[in-house]
Write a protein that holds these residues in place. Structure first.
Motif, PDB file in Angstrom:
ATOM      1  N   ASN A 120       3.627  13.711   7.494  1.00 50.94           N
ATOM      2  CA  ASN A 120       2.491  13.977   8.382  1.00 50.94           C
ATOM      3  C   ASN A 120       1.287  14.601   7.678  1.00 50.94           C
ATOM      4  OD1 ASN A 120       1.919  13.237  10.962  1.00 50.94           O
ATOM      5  ND2 ASN A 120       2.464  15.203  11.875  1.00 50.94           N
ATOM      6  N   ARG A 121       1.082  14.264   6.416  1.00 46.40           N
ATOM      7  CA  ARG A 121      -0.066  14.753   5.664  1.00 46.40           C
ATOM      8  C   ARG A 121      -1.034  13.605   5.426  1.00 46.40           C
ATOM      9  NH1 ARG A 121       1.948  18.029   0.624  1.00 46.40           N
ATOM     10  NH2 ARG A 121      -0.285  18.152   0.342  1.00 46.40           N
ATOM     11  N   ARG A 122      -2.312  13.923   5.476  1.00 45.35           N
ATOM     12  CA  ARG A 122      -3.345  12.924   5.246  1.00 45.35           C
ATOM     13  C   ARG A 122      -3.432  12.641   3.746  1.00 45.35           C
ATOM     14  NH1 ARG A 122      -9.415  13.051   5.006  1.00 45.35           N
ATOM     15  NH2 ARG A 122     -10.053  11.062   5.870  1.00 45.35           N
ATOM     16  N   GLY A 123      -3.558  11.370   3.384  1.00 45.69           N
ATOM     17  CA  GLY A 123      -3.648  11.031   1.974  1.00 45.69           C
ATOM     18  C   GLY A 123      -4.199   9.634   1.764  1.00 45.69           C
ATOM     19  N   LYS A 124      -4.491   9.342   0.494  1.00 40.08           N
ATOM     20  CA  LYS A 124      -4.979   8.025   0.117  1.00 40.08           C
ATOM     21  C   LYS A 124      -3.799   7.072  -0.043  1.00 40.08           C
ATOM     22  CE  LYS A 124      -9.089   9.253  -2.581  1.00 40.08           C
ATOM     23  NZ  LYS A 124      -9.689   9.168  -3.933  1.00 40.08           N
ATOM     24  N   PHE A 125      -3.928   5.897   0.524  1.00 43.02           N
ATOM     25  CA  PHE A 125      -2.937   4.842   0.339  1.00 43.02           C
ATOM     26  C   PHE A 125      -3.620   3.739  -0.454  1.00 43.02           C
ATOM     27  CE2 PHE A 125      -0.960   7.323   3.462  1.00 43.02           C
ATOM     28  CZ  PHE A 125       0.391   7.028   3.427  1.00 43.02           C
ATOM     29  N   TYR A 126      -3.113   3.525  -1.665  1.00 41.15           N
ATOM     30  CA  TYR A 126      -3.733   2.592  -2.606  1.00 41.15           C
ATOM     31  C   TYR A 126      -3.268   1.168  -2.347  1.00 41.15           C
ATOM     32  CZ  TYR A 126      -5.194   6.770  -5.033  1.00 41.15           C
ATOM     33  OH  TYR A 126      -5.766   7.966  -5.343  1.00 41.15           O
ATOM     34  N   ASN A 127      -4.203   0.227  -2.530  1.00 37.15           N
ATOM     35  CA  ASN A 127      -3.948  -1.206  -2.352  1.00 37.15           C
ATOM     36  C   ASN A 127      -4.390  -1.940  -3.606  1.00 37.15           C
ATOM     37  OD1 ASN A 127      -3.485  -1.227   0.672  1.00 37.15           O
ATOM     38  ND2 ASN A 127      -5.547  -0.363   0.580  1.00 37.15           N
ATOM     39  N   PRO A 134       0.825  -1.204   0.000  1.00 42.55           N
ATOM     40  CA  PRO A 134       0.000   0.000   0.000  1.00 42.55           C
ATOM     41  C   PRO A 134       0.864   1.260   0.000  1.00 42.55           C
ATOM     42  CG  PRO A 134      -0.758  -1.548   1.670  1.00 42.55           C
ATOM     43  CD  PRO A 134       0.552  -2.053   1.155  1.00 42.55           C
ATOM     44  N   MET A 135       0.514   2.215  -0.866  1.00 45.70           N
ATOM     45  CA  MET A 135       1.248   3.480  -0.905  1.00 45.70           C
ATOM     46  C   MET A 135       0.405   4.557  -1.552  1.00 45.70           C
ATOM     47  SD  MET A 135       4.107   2.818  -3.884  1.00 45.70           S
ATOM     48  CE  MET A 135       4.472   1.157  -3.355  1.00 45.70           C
ATOM     49  N   HIS A 136       0.831   5.786  -1.331  1.00 42.36           N
ATOM     50  CA  HIS A 136       0.127   6.913  -1.939  1.00 42.36           C
ATOM     51  C   HIS A 136       0.624   7.109  -3.362  1.00 42.36           C
ATOM     52  CE1 HIS A 136       3.730   9.234  -0.903  1.00 42.36           C
ATOM     53  NE2 HIS A 136       3.620   8.724   0.298  1.00 42.36           N
ATOM     54  N   GLY A 137      -0.092   7.916  -4.132  1.00 41.02           N
ATOM     55  CA  GLY A 137       0.223   8.108  -5.544  1.00 41.02           C
ATOM     56  C   GLY A 137       1.648   8.541  -5.788  1.00 41.02           C
ATOM     57  N   TYR A 138       2.125   9.500  -5.002  1.00 42.38           N
ATOM     58  CA  TYR A 138       3.495   9.971  -5.189  1.00 42.38           C
ATOM     59  C   TYR A 138       4.490   8.829  -4.993  1.00 42.38           C
ATOM     60  CZ  TYR A 138       7.812  12.562  -4.561  1.00 42.38           C
ATOM     61  OH  TYR A 138       9.105  13.011  -4.673  1.00 42.38           O
ATOM     62  N   GLY A 139       4.218   7.971  -4.019  1.00 43.76           N
ATOM     63  CA  GLY A 139       5.091   6.826  -3.777  1.00 43.76           C
ATOM     64  C   GLY A 139       5.144   5.879  -4.967  1.00 43.76           C
ATOM     65  N   VAL A 140       4.006   5.695  -5.627  1.00 45.74           N
ATOM     66  CA  VAL A 140       3.951   4.857  -6.827  1.00 45.74           C
ATOM     67  C   VAL A 140       4.860   5.438  -7.905  1.00 45.74           C
ATOM     68  CG1 VAL A 140       2.474   4.046  -8.712  1.00 45.74           C
ATOM     69  CG2 VAL A 140       1.644   3.948  -6.356  1.00 45.74           C
ATOM     70  N   SER A 141       4.753   6.752  -8.134  1.00 43.73           N
ATOM     71  CA  SER A 141       5.566   7.374  -9.185  1.00 43.73           C
ATOM     72  C   SER A 141       7.052   7.323  -8.850  1.00 43.73           C
ATOM     73  CB  SER A 141       5.109   8.817  -9.448  1.00 43.73           C
ATOM     74  OG  SER A 141       5.354   9.645  -8.330  1.00 43.73           O
ATOM     75  N   VAL A 142       7.397   7.507  -7.576  1.00 45.43           N
ATOM     76  CA  VAL A 142       8.807   7.433  -7.163  1.00 45.43           C
ATOM     77  C   VAL A 142       9.348   6.022  -7.369  1.00 45.43           C
ATOM     78  CG1 VAL A 142      10.339   7.521  -5.149  1.00 45.43           C
ATOM     79  CG2 VAL A 142       8.717   9.371  -5.556  1.00 45.43           C
ATOM     80  N   ASP A 201      -8.036  -0.303  -4.476  1.00 42.53           N
ATOM     81  CA  ASP A 201      -8.872   0.447  -3.557  1.00 42.53           C
ATOM     82  C   ASP A 201      -7.931   1.284  -2.699  1.00 42.53           C
ATOM     83  OD1 ASP A 201      -7.793  -1.370  -1.739  1.00 42.53           O
ATOM     84  OD2 ASP A 201      -9.669  -2.440  -1.422  1.00 42.53           O
ATOM     85  N   PHE A 202      -8.462   1.997  -1.735  1.00 40.04           N
ATOM     86  CA  PHE A 202      -7.595   2.834  -0.920  1.00 40.04           C
ATOM     87  C   PHE A 202      -8.108   2.942   0.502  1.00 40.04           C
ATOM     88  CE2 PHE A 202     -10.810   5.792  -2.348  1.00 40.04           C
ATOM     89  CZ  PHE A 202     -11.031   6.582  -1.239  1.00 40.04           C
ATOM     90  N   GLU A 203      -7.203   3.339   1.365  1.00 37.12           N
ATOM     91  CA  GLU A 203      -7.526   3.680   2.754  1.00 37.12           C
ATOM     92  C   GLU A 203      -6.881   5.024   3.028  1.00 37.12           C
ATOM     93  OE1 GLU A 203      -6.320   0.668   5.503  1.00 37.12           O
ATOM     94  OE2 GLU A 203      -7.268  -0.939   4.351  1.00 37.12           O
ATOM     95  N   TRP A 204      -7.523   5.825   3.857  1.00 34.66           N
ATOM     96  CA  TRP A 204      -6.920   7.087   4.245  1.00 34.66           C
ATOM     97  C   TRP A 204      -5.839   6.806   5.282  1.00 34.66           C
ATOM     98  CZ3 TRP A 204      -7.564  11.351   1.582  1.00 34.66           C
ATOM     99  CH2 TRP A 204      -8.716  11.498   0.811  1.00 34.66           C
ATOM    100  N   GLY A 205      -4.730   7.522   5.179  1.00 36.13           N
ATOM    101  CA  GLY A 205      -3.635   7.359   6.119  1.00 36.13           C
ATOM    102  C   GLY A 205      -2.824   8.638   6.207  1.00 36.13           C
ATOM    103  N   VAL A 206      -1.749   8.578   6.954  1.00 39.59           N
ATOM    104  CA  VAL A 206      -0.867   9.723   7.146  1.00 39.59           C
ATOM    105  C   VAL A 206       0.488   9.396   6.536  1.00 39.59           C
ATOM    106  CG1 VAL A 206       0.213  11.245   8.842  1.00 39.59           C
ATOM    107  CG2 VAL A 206      -2.089  10.376   9.240  1.00 39.59           C
ATOM    108  N   SER A 207       0.988  10.292   5.689  1.00 38.36           N
ATOM    109  CA  SER A 207       2.260  10.071   4.997  1.00 38.36           C
ATOM    110  C   SER A 207       3.449  10.383   5.906  1.00 38.36           C
ATOM    111  CB  SER A 207       2.326  10.942   3.735  1.00 38.36           C
ATOM    112  OG  SER A 207       2.369  12.299   4.102  1.00 38.36           O
ATOM    113  N   GLU A 208       4.656  10.172   5.376  1.00 41.56           N
ATOM    114  CA  GLU A 208       5.890  10.410   6.128  1.00 41.56           C
ATOM    115  C   GLU A 208       6.008  11.859   6.579  1.00 41.56           C
ATOM    116  OE1 GLU A 208       6.524   9.601   2.501  1.00 41.56           O
ATOM    117  OE2 GLU A 208       5.636   7.728   3.147  1.00 41.56           O
TER     118      GLU A 208
END
Length: 111
Positions: A74-81, A26-34, A65-72
Motif C-alpha cells: 500500500n505504498r505509492r511508487g513508480k512502476f516501470y514499463n 510493469p513493476m517497481h524497482g524492488y520488484g525488478v531486483s527480486v 517509462d513509468f506510471e505511479w501506482g500503489v505497491s502490495e
C-alpha cells in the motif's frame, strides 16, 4: 553484497533490467531486483545503489517509462514499463551478449 555472490559484469545490468521488464511486466524497482535474484537462484543480487541509477539512465534514454501506482504494501511508487525502443534495445543487447558469451566459452574450453 556477500563475497560469495557474483558481481554483475559492467554493462549487464541494463540487459537484466530490460529482460525483467519484458518478461515480468510493469513493476517497481524492488520488484525488478527480486525477479533478477530469483531467476538467478540468488547468484545475482542487484543493490539499490546500482539499480536506481540504472533505471534513471534507461528512462533518460527512452528505453523505459513509468506510471505511479500503489505497491502490495500500500505504498505509492513508480512502476516501470518497457517502451518500444526498450524492446528493440533489449534485442540488440541479447544479440551482443550471446556473441560475447559464446566467444568467452570458446576461449575457456581450450585445453
Amino acid at each position: 553484497m556477500a563475497k560469495s555472490k557474483a558481481d554483475l559484469l559492467q554493462g549487464t545490468l541494463d540487459l537484466l533490467i530490460l529482460k525483467a521488464l519484458r518478461r515480468g511486466g510493469p513493476m517497481h524497482g524492488y520488484g525488478v531486483s527480486v525477479l533478477i535474484k530469483q531467476w538467478s537462484k540468488d547468484v545475482l543480487v542487484v543493490e539499490q545503489g546500482s539499480l536506481y541509477p540504472a533505471l534513471y539512465r534507461l528512462e533518460e534514454k527512452g528505453f523505459i517509462d513509468f506510471e505511479w501506482g500503489v505497491s502490495e504494501n500500500n505504498r505509492r511508487g513508480k512502476f516501470y514499463n518497457l517502451t518500444e525502443a526498450g524492446r528493440e534495445r533489449l534485442n540488440e543487447e541479447l544479440t551482443q551478449w550471446q556473441r560475447l558469451s559464446a566467444a568467452v566459452n570458446m576461449v575457456l574450453e581450450l585445453s
